[in-house]
Design an enzyme around this catalytic site. Structure first.
Site, PDB file in Angstrom:
ATOM      1  N   GLU A   1      44.633  43.076  21.046  1.00 38.14           N
ATOM      2  CA  GLU A   1      45.152  43.949  20.004  1.00 38.14           C
ATOM      3  C   GLU A   1      46.579  44.273  20.406  1.00 38.14           C
ATOM      4  OE1 GLU A   1      43.616  45.062  22.625  1.00 38.14           O
ATOM      5  OE2 GLU A   1      45.049  46.554  23.308  1.00 38.14           O
TER       6      GLU A   1
ATOM      7  N   SER B   1      58.395  52.806  32.318  1.00 35.97           N
ATOM      8  CA  SER B   1      57.387  51.795  31.976  1.00 35.97           C
ATOM      9  C   SER B   1      57.951  50.560  31.284  1.00 35.97           C
ATOM     10  CB  SER B   1      56.301  52.426  31.105  1.00 35.97           C
ATOM     11  OG  SER B   1      56.873  53.053  29.970  1.00 35.97           O
TER      12      SER B   1
ATOM     13  N   LYS C   1      53.121  46.109  31.060  1.00 39.80           N
ATOM     14  CA  LYS C   1      51.917  45.474  30.491  1.00 39.80           C
ATOM     15  C   LYS C   1      51.558  44.156  31.175  1.00 39.80           C
ATOM     16  CE  LYS C   1      51.078  48.189  26.753  1.00 39.80           C
ATOM     17  NZ  LYS C   1      52.316  48.679  26.174  1.00 39.80           N
TER      18      LYS C   1
HETATM   19  C1  LIG Z   1      52.446  50.065  25.748  1.00 39.25           C
HETATM   20  C2  LIG Z   1      53.468  50.858  26.420  1.00 39.25           C
HETATM   21  C3  LIG Z   1      53.215  52.179  26.877  1.00 39.25           C
HETATM   22  C4  LIG Z   1      51.917  52.896  26.618  1.00 39.25           C
HETATM   23  O1  LIG Z   1      50.792  52.314  27.180  1.00 39.25           O
HETATM   24  P1  LIG Z   1      50.028  52.925  28.433  1.00 39.25           P
HETATM   25  O2  LIG Z   1      48.765  52.173  28.487  1.00 39.25           O
HETATM   26  O3  LIG Z   1      49.836  54.385  28.174  1.00 39.25           O
HETATM   27  O4  LIG Z   1      50.884  52.708  29.620  1.00 39.25           O
HETATM   28  C5  LIG Z   1      54.206  52.846  27.562  1.00 39.25           C
HETATM   29  N1  LIG Z   1      55.414  52.286  27.784  1.00 39.25           N
HETATM   30  C6  LIG Z   1      55.712  51.030  27.361  1.00 39.25           C
HETATM   31  C7  LIG Z   1      57.066  50.482  27.631  1.00 39.25           C
HETATM   32  C8  LIG Z   1      54.757  50.279  26.663  1.00 39.25           C
HETATM   33  O5  LIG Z   1      55.051  49.050  26.240  1.00 39.25           O
END
Ligand SMILES: *Cc1c(COP(=O)(O)O)cnc(C)c1O
Length: 399
Positions: free
Chosen positions: A117, A382, A95
């Site tokens: 948000e 992610s 993020k």
């Molecule tokens: C917020 C989040 C996501 C989902 O958000 P995307 O916009 O689909 O990437 C995925 N993995 C993590 C670790 C997150 O914090």
């Protein structure tokens, strides 16, 4: 240094990816969106702006994130599996890549206040972090539903925001939190910048956030070519709103030989009503300023999404994904809560890496990928799982 390049998947000048996207907002927000769009057009390929972004991404976030060859799971699956380590970024997820760049844009536009948000709270933490860094005032509604399991993120946010402003919020879910943020923005657009956490919302956000996250795929492509001297057979990423996935796919979409795979939250199963599979089970509709796939009932009421991971329980999805689905340029599938939890344990115990519940969905798909033997695969990790440990304690029955 990463600077975006025009892509054959850019939206038209009013933000349409095919029939999806656009700018469905109240009249009062149009000036703010047009101002943002024209500023973004100016800096999109501007070296000065990207030099500044690059500085923070390197020295503050810790980029480039490693592309790690996961020996143990590779051996188990008879494949070559690499993990793109977005979990090692400062604040623990992808993020921050987006939030840094939007924070710098807010400064350029002379906005002193930030609204955001947040569902999982990862976007809230990243936003509170860059507000501290860049001296901006942060106002972040939090959804009640996420408060209990996401205590750690709430506490981090409280520490980071010197003067947290309570934004009136009846929020229970991410959908409501986004409604609240937009409502607040309508009346404060003159001095407030809205930092959206994913590739959703009205134009230019989906394109802008994609450009900001595309550094993931830009790095991964160079890293895999250096390590393996060839492109991967598949790249896999989980999908909430779709930003880490689009960021990863962006630099592989035009390669015929690479299959991009997006994994939605299957929750308790896509045949139940408890899931977050907007592409698989939704229909086109308008929410949060954009036309995209949405989970809705026969009357068009938006349904509540469900997932073990707060970051995936969004009933909509970024419009570019809706386009890729119809265009068949990306393959979409889902992973259930149980499968994600298995993968959470599997990766922790095999590689010593605790993934975020969201990322565990992408990892879990390795066990479902047909003909995986011999394949070269990149999984976008992610985020890291620290934030999910309290939930894991309950689910795995730790004492
Ligand atoms: C917020 C989040 C996501 C989902 O958000 P995307 O916009 O689909 O990437 C995925 N993995 C993590 C670790 C997150 O914090």
């Amino acid at each position: 240094m990463y600077i975006p390049t025009p892509s054959s998947f850019d939206p038209d000048h009013r933000g349409h990816f095919g029939m999806f996207g656009g700018r469905y907002v109240p009249e009062t927000l149009m000036p703010a969106l047009l101002e943002l769009h024209s500023e973004y057009e100016k800096i999109r390929f501007e070296k000065n702006f990207w030099t500044e972004v690059d500085y923070y991404l390197k020295d503050y976030v810790g980029r480039p994130s490693p592309l790690y060859f996961a020996h143990n799971i590779s051996r188990e699956l008879g494949a070559r599996i690499y993990l793109k380590r977005e979990d090692l970024n400062h604040t623990g997820a992808h993020k921050v890549n987006n939030v840094i760049a939007q924070g710098l844009m807010a400064k350029r536009l002379g906005k002193k206040k930030i609204i955001a948000e947040t569902g999982a709270g990862q976007h809230g933490v990243a936003t509170a972090t860059i507000c501290a860094l860049l001296g901006l005032e942060c106002e972040i509604p939090m959804c009640a539903k996420d408060l209990a399991p996401q205590q750690l993120n709430l506490l981090r946010r409280k520490l980071l925001c010197a003067k947290p402003k309570a934004v009136q919020s009846g929020s229970r879910t991410l959908k409501d939190a986004m409604n609240d943020a937009i409502r607040h923005w309508v009346t404060h657009a003159r001095d407030t910048f809205y930092i959206i956490g994913t590739v959703a919302g009205p134009h230019p956000y989906p394109m802008m956030v994609r450009d900001f996250q595309a550094i993931i795929g830009w790095e991964a492509r160079r890293q895999i070519l250096e390590k393996e001297n060839r492109l991967p057979d598949s790249v896999i990423a989980c999908i909430g709103g779709g930003s880490n996935a689009i960021g990863m796919f962006q630099h592989f979409l035009e390669d015929e030989s690479v299959t991009c795979i997006g994994i939605e939250a299957g929750g308790l199963g896509v045949e139940s009503t408890q899931h977050g599979a907007s592409l698989l089970k939704g229909r086109p509709g308008v929410l949060h300023g954009q036309m995209s796939y949405l989970l809705q009932n026969d009357d068009g009421q938006i349904l509540e999404a469900h997932s073990i991971s707060a970051g995936l329980d969004y009933p909509g999805i970024g419009p570019e994904h809706a386009f890729h689905k119809e265009n068949r340029s990306v393959h979409y599938d889902n992973i259930t809560d149980d499968e994600a939890l298995d993968a959470f344990v599997w990766l922790s115990q095999k590689e010593g890496i605790i993934p975020a519940f969201e990322s565990a969905h992408a990892v879990a798909y390795l066990k479902k990928l047909p003909d995986i033997a011999g394949q070269l695969v990149i999984v976008n990790l992610s985020g890291r799982g620290d934030k999910d440990m309290m939930q894991a304690k309950e689910l795995l029955h730790f004492d």
